[in-house]
Design a protein around this motif. Structure first.
Motif, mmCIF file in Angstrom:
data_model
loop_
_atom_site.group_PDB
_atom_site.id
_atom_site.type_symbol
_atom_site.label_atom_id
_atom_site.label_comp_id
_atom_site.label_asym_id
_atom_site.label_seq_id
_atom_site.Cartn_x
_atom_site.Cartn_y
_atom_site.Cartn_z
ATOM 1 N N SER A 1 0.823 -1.265 -0.017
ATOM 2 C CA SER A 1 -0.055 -0.190 0.016
ATOM 3 C C SER A 1 0.629 1.290 0.031
ATOM 4 O O SER A 1 1.951 1.192 0.552
ATOM 5 C CB SER A 1 -0.846 0.033 1.213
ATOM 6 O OG SER A 1 -1.680 -1.217 1.242
ATOM 7 N N ILE B 1 -2.556 -2.850 -3.264
ATOM 8 C CA ILE B 1 -2.672 -3.787 -4.239
ATOM 9 C C ILE B 1 -2.379 -5.065 -3.602
ATOM 10 O O ILE B 1 -1.518 -5.197 -2.946
ATOM 11 C CB ILE B 1 -1.388 -3.523 -5.342
ATOM 12 C CG1 ILE B 1 -1.703 -4.593 -6.573
ATOM 13 C CG2 ILE B 1 0.001 -3.397 -4.744
ATOM 14 C CD1 ILE B 1 -0.757 -3.918 -7.841
ATOM 15 N N SER C 1 0.862 -0.080 -8.915
ATOM 16 C CA SER C 1 1.138 -1.266 -9.628
ATOM 17 C C SER C 1 2.458 -1.945 -8.901
ATOM 18 O O SER C 1 2.959 -1.141 -8.140
ATOM 19 C CB SER C 1 1.560 -0.893 -11.087
ATOM 20 O OG SER C 1 2.709 0.011 -11.115
ATOM 21 N N THR D 1 -6.754 -4.021 -6.810
ATOM 22 C CA THR D 1 -6.370 -2.831 -6.280
ATOM 23 C C THR D 1 -7.583 -1.784 -5.620
ATOM 24 O O THR D 1 -8.737 -2.296 -6.086
ATOM 25 C CB THR D 1 -5.666 -1.862 -7.371
ATOM 26 O OG1 THR D 1 -6.829 -1.577 -8.290
ATOM 27 C CG2 THR D 1 -4.398 -2.574 -7.955
ATOM 28 N N GLY E 1 -1.169 -8.661 -7.324
ATOM 29 C CA GLY E 1 -1.531 -7.512 -8.200
ATOM 30 C C GLY E 1 -2.800 -7.711 -8.901
ATOM 31 O O GLY E 1 -3.061 -6.674 -9.657
ATOM 32 N N TYR F 1 -8.496 2.247 -4.128
ATOM 33 C CA TYR F 1 -7.928 3.516 -3.967
ATOM 34 C C TYR F 1 -8.943 4.319 -2.942
ATOM 35 O O TYR F 1 -10.131 4.050 -2.884
ATOM 36 C CB TYR F 1 -7.950 4.376 -5.307
ATOM 37 C CG TYR F 1 -7.149 3.554 -6.506
ATOM 38 C CD1 TYR F 1 -7.504 2.569 -7.173
ATOM 39 C CD2 TYR F 1 -5.743 3.925 -6.567
ATOM 40 C CE1 TYR F 1 -6.745 1.766 -8.133
ATOM 41 C CE2 TYR F 1 -4.845 3.306 -7.396
ATOM 42 C CZ TYR F 1 -5.443 2.410 -8.127
ATOM 43 O OH TYR F 1 -4.575 1.651 -9.145
#
Length: 116
Positions: free
Chosen positions: A35, A51, A71, A58, A55, A60
């Motif tokens: 993070s 993330i 990423s 994700t 991967g 936000y």
């Protein structure tokens, strides 16, 4: 020993872009959720983006959705934060965090200043 080393911060004008990097060592990077957090003067540290270990997922903060992209590269043991359309309110120290089942590590932070 465990290290998280952030880089890429600096001074940028509003509307500009920066790419932060966090290089990890000393632990199994691909097993950790990564993070980015930030802390502005006088404010609490807040989650910016996260993330999953491979991967695949994700998430936000609402304030950065559509402008920032997180990423990771599990070969290079590095997590990135691409920041576009930067605003003065994005000014803060940005920290990298590695988490596995509630325990983990923090980087030392990198300063991002958005100002004309």
């Amino acid at each position: 020993q465990v290290q998280l080393v952030e880089s890429g911060g600096g001074l940028v004008q509003p509307g500009g872009s920066l790419r932060l990097s966090c290089a990890a060592s000393g632990f199994t990077f691909s097993s950790y959720y990564m993070s980015w957090y930030r802390q502005a003067p006088g404010k609490e540290r807040e989650l910016v983006a996260a993330i999953s270990n491979r991967g695949a997922s994700t998430n936000y903060a609402t304030s950065v959705k559509g402008r920032f992209t997180i990423s990771r590269n599990n070969v290079k043991n590095t997590v990135y934060l691409q920041m576009n359309s930067l605003k003065p309110e994005d000014t803060a120290v940005y920290y990298c965090n590695a988490d596995r089942s509630g325990s983990g590590y923090w980087g030392q932070g990198t300063q991002v200043t958005v100002s004309s």
